[in-house]
Design a protein around this motif. Structure first.
Motif, PDB file in Angstrom:
ATOM      1  N   UNK A 135       0.853  -1.187   0.000  1.00  0.00           N
ATOM      2  CA  UNK A 135       0.000   0.000   0.000  1.00  0.00           C
ATOM      3  C   UNK A 135       0.890   1.238   0.000  1.00  0.00           C
ATOM      4  N   UNK A 136       0.893   1.960  -1.105  1.00  0.00           N
ATOM      5  CA  UNK A 136       1.755   3.133  -1.223  1.00  0.00           C
ATOM      6  C   UNK A 136       1.145   4.341  -0.518  1.00  0.00           C
ATOM      7  N   UNK A 137       1.986   5.331  -0.282  1.00  0.00           N
ATOM      8  CA  UNK A 137       1.568   6.500   0.496  1.00  0.00           C
ATOM      9  C   UNK A 137       0.586   7.394  -0.257  1.00  0.00           C
ATOM     10  N   UNK A 138       0.639   7.363  -1.582  1.00  0.00           N
ATOM     11  CA  UNK A 138      -0.232   8.249  -2.366  1.00  0.00           C
ATOM     12  C   UNK A 138      -1.131   7.442  -3.289  1.00  0.00           C
ATOM     13  N   UNK A 187      -1.826   8.201  -6.264  1.00  0.00           N
ATOM     14  CA  UNK A 187      -1.212   8.177  -7.604  1.00  0.00           C
ATOM     15  C   UNK A 187      -0.309   6.954  -7.757  1.00  0.00           C
ATOM     16  N   UNK A 188       0.534   6.686  -6.744  1.00  0.00           N
ATOM     17  CA  UNK A 188       1.447   5.541  -6.825  1.00  0.00           C
ATOM     18  C   UNK A 188       0.675   4.224  -6.771  1.00  0.00           C
ATOM     19  N   UNK A 189      -0.412   4.209  -6.006  1.00  0.00           N
ATOM     20  CA  UNK A 189      -1.245   3.000  -5.982  1.00  0.00           C
ATOM     21  C   UNK A 189      -1.845   2.725  -7.359  1.00  0.00           C
ATOM     22  N   UNK A 190      -2.230   3.807  -8.042  1.00  0.00           N
ATOM     23  CA  UNK A 190      -2.795   3.643  -9.385  1.00  0.00           C
ATOM     24  C   UNK A 190      -1.720   3.152 -10.362  1.00  0.00           C
ATOM     25  N   UNK A 191      -0.516   3.697 -10.240  1.00  0.00           N
ATOM     26  CA  UNK A 191       0.595   3.247 -11.085  1.00  0.00           C
ATOM     27  C   UNK A 191       0.850   1.762 -10.846  1.00  0.00           C
ATOM     28  N   UNK A 192       0.844   1.371  -9.556  1.00  0.00           N
ATOM     29  CA  UNK A 192       1.037  -0.047  -9.209  1.00  0.00           C
ATOM     30  C   UNK A 192      -0.037  -0.915  -9.844  1.00  0.00           C
ATOM     31  N   UNK A 193      -1.292  -0.471  -9.761  1.00  0.00           N
ATOM     32  CA  UNK A 193      -2.400  -1.251 -10.321  1.00  0.00           C
ATOM     33  C   UNK A 193      -2.259  -1.439 -11.827  1.00  0.00           C
ATOM     34  N   UNK A 194      -1.866  -0.370 -12.515  1.00  0.00           N
ATOM     35  CA  UNK A 194      -1.697  -0.444 -13.977  1.00  0.00           C
ATOM     36  C   UNK A 194      -0.562  -1.401 -14.328  1.00  0.00           C
ATOM     37  N   UNK A 195       0.530  -1.335 -13.544  1.00  0.00           N
ATOM     38  CA  UNK A 195       1.666  -2.221 -13.798  1.00  0.00           C
ATOM     39  C   UNK A 195       1.269  -3.686 -13.607  1.00  0.00           C
ATOM     40  N   UNK A 196       0.558  -3.969 -12.517  1.00  0.00           N
ATOM     41  CA  UNK A 196       0.110  -5.345 -12.251  1.00  0.00           C
ATOM     42  C   UNK A 196      -0.832  -5.814 -13.354  1.00  0.00           C
TER      43      UNK A 196
END
Length: 271
Positions: A212-215, A217-226
């Motif tokens: 679980x990222x702090x922001x 935006x980073x969570x969304x980037x993680x989701x797109x990457x996965x």
């Protein structure tokens, strides 16, 4: 007779001037004596020498180098239709741009354009010229260009290979158009290197999924990457993904139906 020599290559031409052999100084290459006939002959010979030198320096200024054939042709008034590299290259770029969205992607066109700028910079730095006739491009030009890319821009083997492949397309176009007859790439070899890109293990993928990222935006980037990992879609294909690409198929399930931008091949991924 007059003899033109450039870098060890020689051409001989008839001046159509004559003189009594007894009045000829072989070493000086001029007539001997002060008669009107000898004076006129020497003056004509001086004029020929000046004309040849003018042609030599003019060719050197325009092309950055001189061949004996160029000097001879210039003296004889033979003008050849010389298509230049950059003129053809610009036409190639123009034709490629028209294919963007059809059989070419915009990023690919930008790579073509970047290589065009590299070639201009190379000619300026290596030969101090702004253009070159296509028929004057030799194998040495090709190998020097590769060396320039490797040393000036520190390109890897595979990046250099792709750039030289782009440049070869321009040369092939010139050959097909009959602008050059001998392929300067003859004898030239460059290959790609096998690259181990690596991959994520299942455990690493699980860690990223549960992180679980702090922001947001980073969570969304993680989701797109996965999402890219599971679907196999490239970033550019994900960036262009729309609701219309999610369709219910024959099996009653939802599928991603799209086209890869790079290859324009159809892709169907079950969700």
């Amino acid at each position: 007779m007059m003899r033109i020599t450039v870098d060890g290559e020689m051409e001989q031409l008839n001046t159509k001037l004559t003189i009594d052999p007894k009045l000829w100084d072989v070493k000086a290459g001029r007539g001997i004596g002060r008669s009107a006939k000898v004076q006129e002959l020497n003056s004509r010979l001086n004029d020929i020498q000046v004309i040849l030198k003018d042609h030599y320096y003019d060719i050197q200024r325009r092309h950055g180098y001189v061949t004996v054939e160029q000097v001879r042709n210039a003296y004889m008034g033979i003008t050849q239709r010389e298509e230049s590299l950059l003129k053809l290259y610009e036409q190639h770029l123009e034709d490629t741009k028209k294919l963007v969205g059809l059989s070419k992607a915009d990023p690919t066109y930008k790579k073509y354009e970047r290589m065009y700028r590299r070639v201009i910079e190379f000619m300026k730095k290596k030969y101090n010229i702004t253009d070159i006739p296509l028929r004057e491009i030799k194998l040495s030009f090709i190998t020097d260009l590769e060396f320039f890319l490797r040393t000036e821009y520190k390109y890897s083997q595979n990046t250099t290979y792709k750039c030289m492949k782009f440049f070869k397309q321009v040369i092939n176009k010139a050959i097909r158009a009959g602008l050059i007859y001998v392929d300067p790439f003859n004898g030239y070899k460059i290959s790609t290197e096998r690259v181990d890109r690596g991959f994520l293990t299942e455990d690493e993928l699980e860690k990223m999924m549960s992180k679980n990222f702090a922001s947001a935006r980073l969570n969304q980037v993680r989701d797109i990457f996965i999402f890219a990992c599971f679907t196999g879609l490239a970033y550019i294909d994900l960036a262009h993904l729309r609701v219309d690409n999610i369709q219910k198929m024959f099996d009653g399930r939802w599928w991603i139906v799209t086209h890869r931008q790079k290859t324009n091949t159809k892709v169907m991924v079950p969700l």
